[in-house]
Motif scaffolding. Structure first.
Motif, PDB file in Angstrom:
ATOM      1  N   THR A  28       0.840  -1.197   0.000  1.00 30.36           N
ATOM      2  CA  THR A  28       0.000   0.000   0.000  1.00 30.36           C
ATOM      3  C   THR A  28       0.874   1.244   0.000  1.00 30.36           C
ATOM      4  OG1 THR A  28      -1.710  -1.155   1.245  1.00 30.36           O
ATOM      5  CG2 THR A  28      -1.803   1.241   1.253  1.00 30.36           C
ATOM      6  N   ASP A  29       0.593   2.144  -0.941  1.00 30.76           N
ATOM      7  CA  ASP A  29       1.288   3.426  -1.009  1.00 30.76           C
ATOM      8  C   ASP A  29       0.545   4.408  -0.108  1.00 30.76           C
ATOM      9  OD1 ASP A  29       1.840   6.205  -2.143  1.00 30.76           O
ATOM     10  OD2 ASP A  29       3.284   4.947  -3.223  1.00 30.76           O
ATOM     11  N   GLU A  30       1.288   5.181   0.691  1.00 35.25           N
ATOM     12  CA  GLU A  30       0.652   6.119   1.624  1.00 35.25           C
ATOM     13  C   GLU A  30      -0.252   7.115   0.915  1.00 35.25           C
ATOM     14  OE1 GLU A  30       3.972   5.680   1.542  1.00 35.25           O
ATOM     15  OE2 GLU A  30       4.642   5.048   3.512  1.00 35.25           O
ATOM     16  N   SER A  31       0.079   7.473  -0.335  1.00 39.22           N
ATOM     17  CA  SER A  31      -0.737   8.456  -1.055  1.00 39.22           C
ATOM     18  C   SER A  31      -2.100   7.884  -1.448  1.00 39.22           C
ATOM     19  CB  SER A  31       0.006   8.962  -2.291  1.00 39.22           C
ATOM     20  OG  SER A  31       0.222   7.905  -3.198  1.00 39.22           O
ATOM     21  N   ASP A  32      -2.271   6.579  -1.335  1.00 36.13           N
ATOM     22  CA  ASP A  32      -3.560   5.953  -1.636  1.00 36.13           C
ATOM     23  C   ASP A  32      -4.469   5.863  -0.408  1.00 36.13           C
ATOM     24  OD1 ASP A  32      -2.824   5.535  -4.272  1.00 36.13           O
ATOM     25  OD2 ASP A  32      -2.025   3.534  -3.877  1.00 36.13           O
ATOM     26  N   VAL A  33      -4.011   6.370   0.738  1.00 37.65           N
ATOM     27  CA  VAL A  33      -4.775   6.245   1.988  1.00 37.65           C
ATOM     28  C   VAL A  33      -5.311   7.614   2.401  1.00 37.65           C
ATOM     29  CG1 VAL A  33      -4.705   5.562   4.419  1.00 37.65           C
ATOM     30  CG2 VAL A  33      -3.340   4.307   2.725  1.00 37.65           C
ATOM     31  N   ASP A  34      -6.625   7.754   2.377  1.00 34.42           N
ATOM     32  CA  ASP A  34      -7.291   8.953   2.875  1.00 34.42           C
ATOM     33  C   ASP A  34      -7.844   8.630   4.258  1.00 34.42           C
ATOM     34  OD1 ASP A  34      -8.403   9.412  -0.417  1.00 34.42           O
ATOM     35  OD2 ASP A  34      -6.973  10.711   0.607  1.00 34.42           O
ATOM     36  N   VAL A  35      -7.621   9.517   5.215  1.00 32.86           N
ATOM     37  CA  VAL A  35      -8.037   9.291   6.599  1.00 32.86           C
ATOM     38  C   VAL A  35      -9.113  10.315   6.959  1.00 32.86           C
ATOM     39  CG1 VAL A  35      -7.283   9.282   9.007  1.00 32.86           C
ATOM     40  CG2 VAL A  35      -5.765   8.404   7.220  1.00 32.86           C
ATOM     41  N   THR A  36     -10.155   9.846   7.608  1.00 31.88           N
ATOM     42  CA  THR A  36     -11.201  10.723   8.124  1.00 31.88           C
ATOM     43  C   THR A  36     -11.287  10.496   9.630  1.00 31.88           C
ATOM     44  OG1 THR A  36     -12.454  10.541   6.061  1.00 31.88           O
ATOM     45  CG2 THR A  36     -13.644  11.343   8.010  1.00 31.88           C
ATOM     46  N   VAL A  37     -11.186  11.581  10.381  1.00 28.72           N
ATOM     47  CA  VAL A  37     -11.301  11.510  11.834  1.00 28.72           C
ATOM     48  C   VAL A  37     -12.582  12.244  12.210  1.00 28.72           C
ATOM     49  CG1 VAL A  37     -10.259  12.127  14.041  1.00 28.72           C
ATOM     50  CG2 VAL A  37      -8.799  11.467  12.115  1.00 28.72           C
ATOM     51  N   SER A  38     -13.463  11.543  12.938  1.00 28.84           N
ATOM     52  CA  SER A  38     -14.732  12.135  13.362  1.00 28.84           C
ATOM     53  C   SER A  38     -14.739  12.283  14.872  1.00 28.84           C
ATOM     54  CB  SER A  38     -15.910  11.239  12.949  1.00 28.84           C
ATOM     55  OG  SER A  38     -15.941  11.097  11.552  1.00 28.84           O
ATOM     56  N   VAL A  39     -15.044  13.491  15.329  1.00 31.08           N
ATOM     57  CA  VAL A  39     -15.208  13.756  16.757  1.00 31.08           C
ATOM     58  C   VAL A  39     -16.535  14.487  16.889  1.00 31.08           C
ATOM     59  CG1 VAL A  39     -14.294  14.919  18.793  1.00 31.08           C
ATOM     60  CG2 VAL A  39     -12.722  13.913  17.109  1.00 31.08           C
ATOM     61  N   GLU A  43     -15.747  16.528  11.281  1.00 32.59           N
ATOM     62  CA  GLU A  43     -14.864  15.595  10.592  1.00 32.59           C
ATOM     63  C   GLU A  43     -13.632  16.324  10.076  1.00 32.59           C
ATOM     64  OE1 GLU A  43     -16.800  13.542   7.417  1.00 32.59           O
ATOM     65  OE2 GLU A  43     -17.768  12.129   8.770  1.00 32.59           O
ATOM     66  N   LYS A  44     -12.494  15.645  10.134  1.00 33.57           N
ATOM     67  CA  LYS A  44     -11.234  16.150   9.572  1.00 33.57           C
ATOM     68  C   LYS A  44     -10.755  15.089   8.597  1.00 33.57           C
ATOM     69  CE  LYS A  44      -7.247  18.406   9.479  1.00 33.57           C
ATOM     70  NZ  LYS A  44      -7.012  19.621   8.784  1.00 33.57           N
ATOM     71  N   ARG A  45     -10.498  15.499   7.310  1.00 36.81           N
ATOM     72  CA  ARG A  45     -10.030  14.561   6.284  1.00 36.81           C
ATOM     73  C   ARG A  45      -8.640  14.984   5.823  1.00 36.81           C
ATOM     74  NH1 ARG A  45     -14.587  11.875   3.662  1.00 36.81           N
ATOM     75  NH2 ARG A  45     -16.481  12.669   4.605  1.00 36.81           N
ATOM     76  N   PHE A  46      -7.784  13.986   5.581  1.00 36.19           N
ATOM     77  CA  PHE A  46      -6.451  14.265   5.037  1.00 36.19           C
ATOM     78  C   PHE A  46      -5.906  13.014   4.359  1.00 36.19           C
ATOM     79  CE2 PHE A  46      -5.983  13.036   9.473  1.00 36.19           C
ATOM     80  CZ  PHE A  46      -5.007  12.049   9.430  1.00 36.19           C
ATOM     81  N   ASN A  47      -4.913  13.229   3.505  1.00 35.89           N
ATOM     82  CA  ASN A  47      -4.222  12.129   2.852  1.00 35.89           C
ATOM     83  C   ASN A  47      -3.035  11.752   3.727  1.00 35.89           C
ATOM     84  OD1 ASN A  47      -1.927  11.150   0.863  1.00 35.89           O
ATOM     85  ND2 ASN A  47      -3.917  10.645  -0.042  1.00 35.89           N
TER      86      ASN A  47
END
Length: 189
Positions: A28-39, A43-47
């Protein structure tokens, strides 16, 4: 991998921060991973690649060009010329690489009765990036063969000092100077 969710329990670090470990497959390449953090409802989204330190690709090619400046007894008969080269670099770690380079050097004659000369070099060695940051100091060194346009092939060594600046995951800019010492009969060039 396409799609998929990671979920699980957060670890409370007891200092107002929380941690969750994501174990990604090696392919897995890190650039293929999008992260969503919900509190709560925010929501906060980033690659993921944007949040990790720059990682160099395992293997890369690069093109170099510059000025060839003669030194030692060689400078008695020759003026600076130009050079260009192609190298292959293979990362051993994030800071250490094995490098191989094919380079062409041209020198202009500075004396009458002396013709301009060209040298090809085939070298191999190690490159070490000293510290991560915006501009990364580097040192490289190794040995190789030096082939003049007339005469026989000579052994030699080289030392490189420079700076490298990652521009993104696939491109970087490198500025430096190489010193090549060619072992010739009776002297070093």
């Amino acid at each position: 991998a396409k799609g998929g969710n990671f979920s699980g329990t957060l670890q409370d670090n007891l200092d107002g921060s929380y941690t969750q470990t994501l174990n990604l497959p090696l392919t897995t390449d890190e650039s293929d991973v999008d992260v969503t953090v919900s509190v709560d409802k925010a929501e906060k989204r980033f690659n993921l690649a944007d949040k990790l330190p720059h990682r160099r690709p395992k293997s890369s090619f690069s093109f170099h060009f510059g000025r060839s400046v003669p030194s030692g007894s060689f400078s008695n008969n020759y003026d600076p010329g130009f050079n260009f080269g192609l190298d292959l670099e293979h990362s051993i770690s994030n800071q250490l690489s094995a490098v191989g380079e094919l380079q062409y050097n041209s020198f202009e004659a500075s004396q009458s009765g002396v013709s301009a000369t060209d040298w090809w070099s085939i070298t191999g060695g190690l490159k070490y990036v000293l510290a991560p940051g915006a501009f990364n100091p580097l040192v490289a060194g190794g040995a190789g063969l030096y082939l003049p346009d007339t005469g026989s092939t000579k052994p030699g060594v080289f030392l490189r000092l420079g700076l490298t600046r990652p521009l993104n995951r696939h491109w970087s800019f490198e500025l430096g100077a190489d010193h090549h010492n060619i072992f010739t009969s009776g002297s070093n060039t």
